[in-house]
Each structure stands twice: as structure tokens, then as C-alpha cells.
Design an enzyme around this catalytic site. Structure first.
Site: not given
Length: 130
Positions: A76-78
Site C-alpha cells: 500500500v503506497c504510504i
């Protein structure tokens, strides 16, 4: 064939279901998924707080089950996650929030993970992109 899958759409979008079905079919066909990368509104697919209507597919639960059962690399893209209030326990503590809503099997990481996946896979398949 080795696939990397990038998802950009929220859980209720048709492209989220299409991406899920593609991933399931690819694995059933003997292909490999080197990484799932959730970006933009797709980060909501990894939230443990999404509640789907009883008569709808619970896409986040299906993704979580697939990643867990198949031991996939679910990233998941932070940056996208933090902007949308999707935090694991570590980030919740870091930013003084009362609780996290991102649990295993998901991993928070940066866009470099998408780049690496595209280099490693035979094909990068994107769903719900801009």
C-alpha cells in the site's frame, strides 16, 4: 508469466472487482503475481474499517484473503494511505492517532516498490488508473 498489479480504484469501483478477479484467474492459471500495489483511492481496499453492504461483494475482505492465502506481496503506497487516513499501528503512533486501520498482510511502502515490481514482472497490469 509473472504479473505485477497496480490498483488505483476504491473498493466499490468495478475496476477493483475486475483486478481481484484477474488476480484470482492468473493464479488459478499457474501464473505468478510478484506484487500487488495499491495507490491513490485503492488504498481503501486495504483498510480493516471498510464495511460493505450485505448484498455487495466485500472487496477489501476478498483482497485480504487472497493476499494471505497466496502469500502475495501486498503493498500500500504510504503517501496515498496517510493522506486518506489509512495507517498501520506504527504510523498511528508516529502521528499521534488513536488507532491504526491497516493490518497484516498489508505493508506500507513507497512508489519505489511499484517501480521494482514493474522491472521484475513480465507485465504490469493497471486497473482503475487515471
Amino acid at each position: 508469466m509473472k504479473f505485477a498489479i497496480a490498483l488505483f480504484a476504491p473498493p466499490h469501483a468495478p475496476s477493483s472487482r475486475r483486478a481481484l478477479r484477474f488476480a484470482q484467474a492468473a493464479l488459478a492459471g499457474g501464473h505468478q503475481i510478484v506484487r500487488l500495489f495499491f495507490y491513490q483511492d485503492a488504498v481503501h481496499n486495504a483498510s480493516s474499517n471498510v464495511v460493505s453492504a450485505q448484498d455487495e461483494l466485500d472487496t477489501p475482505a476478498e483482497w485480504r484473503e487472497l493476499v494471505h492465502q497466496q502469500q502475495l506481496d501486498g503493498v500500500v503506497c504510504i503517501a496515498a494511505a496517510l493522506r486518506r487516513g489509512i495507517l498501520n499501528e506504527q504510523e498511528a503512533q508516529r502521528y499521534g492517532r488513536s488507532a491504526g486501520n491497516l493490518e497484516a498482510p498489508w505493508e506500507l511502502s513507497g512508489l519505489g516498490q511499484l517501480h521494482e515490481a514493474a522491472q521484475t514482472a513480465d507485465r504490469l497490469i493497471c486497473f482503475g488508473g487515471p
